[in-house]
Design a protein around this motif. Structure first.
Motif, mmCIF file in Angstrom:
data_model
loop_
_atom_site.group_PDB
_atom_site.id
_atom_site.type_symbol
_atom_site.label_atom_id
_atom_site.label_comp_id
_atom_site.label_asym_id
_atom_site.label_seq_id
_atom_site.Cartn_x
_atom_site.Cartn_y
_atom_site.Cartn_z
ATOM 1 N N GLY A 1 0.818 -1.199 0.000
ATOM 2 C CA GLY A 1 0.000 0.000 0.000
ATOM 3 C C GLY A 1 0.855 1.254 0.000
ATOM 4 O O GLY A 1 2.035 1.227 -0.352
ATOM 5 N N ALA A 2 0.240 2.345 0.401
ATOM 6 C CA ALA A 2 0.918 3.640 0.436
ATOM 7 C C ALA A 2 0.967 4.135 1.875
ATOM 8 O O ALA A 2 -0.001 4.701 2.388
ATOM 9 N N PRO A 3 2.088 3.921 2.562
ATOM 10 C CA PRO A 3 2.177 4.379 3.945
ATOM 11 C C PRO A 3 2.076 5.902 4.012
ATOM 12 O O PRO A 3 2.473 6.600 3.073
ATOM 13 N N PRO A 4 1.536 6.434 5.097
ATOM 14 C CA PRO A 4 1.371 7.885 5.198
ATOM 15 C C PRO A 4 2.706 8.633 5.291
ATOM 16 O O PRO A 4 3.632 8.199 5.967
ATOM 17 N N HIS A 5 2.748 9.767 4.595
ATOM 18 C CA HIS A 5 3.899 10.667 4.594
ATOM 19 C C HIS A 5 3.741 11.564 5.830
ATOM 20 O O HIS A 5 2.823 12.366 5.898
ATOM 21 N N VAL A 6 4.621 11.412 6.832
ATOM 22 C CA VAL A 6 4.397 12.086 8.114
ATOM 23 C C VAL A 6 5.366 13.229 8.416
ATOM 24 O O VAL A 6 5.024 14.155 9.150
ATOM 25 N N TRP A 7 6.591 13.170 7.878
ATOM 26 C CA TRP A 7 7.577 14.218 8.162
ATOM 27 C C TRP A 7 8.301 14.608 6.883
ATOM 28 O O TRP A 7 8.487 13.794 5.982
ATOM 29 N N HIS A 8 8.751 15.867 6.839
ATOM 30 C CA HIS A 8 9.564 16.378 5.730
ATOM 31 C C HIS A 8 10.702 17.185 6.336
ATOM 32 O O HIS A 8 10.480 18.005 7.221
ATOM 33 N N GLN A 9 11.905 16.953 5.846
ATOM 34 C CA GLN A 9 13.090 17.617 6.396
ATOM 35 C C GLN A 9 13.970 18.101 5.249
ATOM 36 O O GLN A 9 14.228 17.357 4.303
ATOM 37 N N GLU A 10 14.421 19.348 5.333
ATOM 38 C CA GLU A 10 15.370 19.885 4.369
ATOM 39 C C GLU A 10 16.563 20.437 5.136
ATOM 40 O O GLU A 10 16.391 21.223 6.063
ATOM 41 N N ILE A 11 17.751 19.984 4.739
ATOM 42 C CA ILE A 11 18.975 20.429 5.406
ATOM 43 C C ILE A 11 19.932 20.953 4.344
ATOM 44 O O ILE A 11 20.350 20.208 3.454
ATOM 45 N N LEU A 12 20.244 22.250 4.419
ATOM 46 C CA LEU A 12 21.236 22.847 3.522
ATOM 47 C C LEU A 12 22.572 22.804 4.234
ATOM 48 O O LEU A 12 22.812 23.549 5.179
ATOM 49 N N ASP A 13 23.419 21.865 3.808
ATOM 50 C CA ASP A 13 24.740 21.695 4.404
ATOM 51 C C ASP A 13 25.558 20.822 3.458
ATOM 52 O O ASP A 13 25.301 19.628 3.348
ATOM 53 N N PRO A 14 26.546 21.416 2.764
ATOM 54 C CA PRO A 14 27.314 20.628 1.805
ATOM 55 C C PRO A 14 28.115 19.490 2.440
ATOM 56 O O PRO A 14 28.517 18.570 1.747
ATOM 57 N N GLY A 15 28.299 19.498 3.759
ATOM 58 C CA GLY A 15 29.045 18.441 4.417
ATOM 59 C C GLY A 15 28.226 17.209 4.720
ATOM 60 O O GLY A 15 28.752 16.186 5.144
ATOM 61 N N ILE A 16 26.923 17.269 4.492
ATOM 62 C CA ILE A 16 26.053 16.173 4.914
ATOM 63 C C ILE A 16 25.917 15.061 3.867
ATOM 64 O O ILE A 16 25.640 13.925 4.204
ATOM 65 N N GLY B 1 23.081 19.620 0.218
ATOM 66 C CA GLY B 1 22.253 19.257 1.366
ATOM 67 C C GLY B 1 21.342 18.100 1.004
ATOM 68 O O GLY B 1 21.518 17.460 -0.040
ATOM 69 N N VAL B 2 20.368 17.841 1.877
ATOM 70 C CA VAL B 2 19.460 16.711 1.664
ATOM 71 C C VAL B 2 18.014 17.106 1.928
ATOM 72 O O VAL B 2 17.731 18.039 2.683
ATOM 73 N N VAL B 3 17.126 16.359 1.303
ATOM 74 C CA VAL B 3 15.693 16.405 1.594
ATOM 75 C C VAL B 3 15.334 14.989 2.010
ATOM 76 O O VAL B 3 15.604 14.036 1.276
ATOM 77 N N ASN B 4 14.780 14.839 3.207
ATOM 78 C CA ASN B 4 14.331 13.539 3.698
ATOM 79 C C ASN B 4 12.811 13.569 3.843
ATOM 80 O O ASN B 4 12.271 14.444 4.523
ATOM 81 N N ASP B 5 12.141 12.628 3.206
ATOM 82 C CA ASP B 5 10.704 12.453 3.394
ATOM 83 C C ASP B 5 10.494 11.154 4.154
ATOM 84 O O ASP B 5 10.992 10.101 3.754
ATOM 85 N N TYR B 6 9.790 11.270 5.293
ATOM 86 C CA TYR B 6 9.582 10.140 6.205
ATOM 87 C C TYR B 6 8.158 9.610 6.061
ATOM 88 O O TYR B 6 7.196 10.383 6.049
ATOM 89 N N PHE B 7 8.053 8.281 6.010
ATOM 90 C CA PHE B 7 6.770 7.602 5.901
ATOM 91 C C PHE B 7 6.605 6.656 7.086
ATOM 92 O O PHE B 7 7.575 6.035 7.530
ATOM 93 N N LEU B 8 5.383 6.546 7.591
ATOM 94 C CA LEU B 8 5.081 5.678 8.735
ATOM 95 C C LEU B 8 4.720 4.289 8.233
ATOM 96 O O LEU B 8 3.785 4.123 7.446
ATOM 97 N N VAL B 9 5.479 3.288 8.682
ATOM 98 C CA VAL B 9 5.246 1.897 8.284
ATOM 99 C C VAL B 9 5.015 1.085 9.550
ATOM 100 O O VAL B 9 5.932 0.870 10.345
#
Length: 165
Positions: free
Chosen positions: A69-84, A90-98
């Motif tokens: 199925g399609a687990p719910p999208h619960v969090w969104h994170q954006e981090i501007l940092d070239p060291g990461i 930087g990164v964009v992390n999208d979190y889903f609840l499973v």
């Protein structure tokens, strides 16, 4: 205006019936030596891949869990940092609840392949232990206890909650 090159990734908040959270142990290089970060399983979205397609692939590879199925999208994170993330600004992390039943996590990738991605183990964490943790390791996001507590208390948000570092 300069274009920002962000690495897009998906992460799964894998919770068992006791609300224990499955986290991956990453050992990362640092200027003062290696350090440990506990993070939700997941990884980069490949070109042409959907977020849920990437999530299903990553969970199969890292923990051996099939997403249905399609687990719910619960969090969104954006981090501007070239060291990461090497090669990115930087990164964009999208979190889903499973939600899942109890299982012993073991993905398709062998230990050498996981180590090449700096992953060295998995652990189920009860919320209490995340909240009370005072050891040297870090969580990602750093204040994991706060949004995790809210998610377990309030349920799935109408829109993904924006996270800080």
């Amino acid at each position: 205006m300069t274009e920002v090159n962000l690495r897009h990734a998906v992460r799964a908040l894998v919770l068992d019936p006791a609300d224990r959270l499955l986290l991956c142990r990453f050992v990362l290089p640092g200027p003062a030596g290696p350090f440990v970060v506990w993070a939700a399983p997941g990884g980069g979205v490949e070109p042409g891949e959907t977020l849920l397609g990437a999530l299903a692939r990553e969970l199969d590879e890292e923990v051996g869990l099939a997403v249905t199925g399609a687990p719910p999208h619960v969090w969104h994170q954006e981090i501007l940092d070239p060291g990461i993330s090497r090669g990115h600004d930087g990164v964009v992390n999208d979190y889903f609840l499973v939600r899942t039943g109890p299982f012993a996590p073991r993905g398709r990738l062998d230990d050498a392949a996981l180590a090449a991605e700096n992953m060295h183990g998995l652990r189920w964490w009860p919320l209490r232990e995340v909240v009370e943790y005072e050891g040297p390791d870090l969580f990602s996001p750093r204040d994991l206890a706060t949004p995790l507590t809210a998610l377990l208390r309030d349920g799935v948000p109408r829109r993904p909650v924006r996270l800080g570092l």
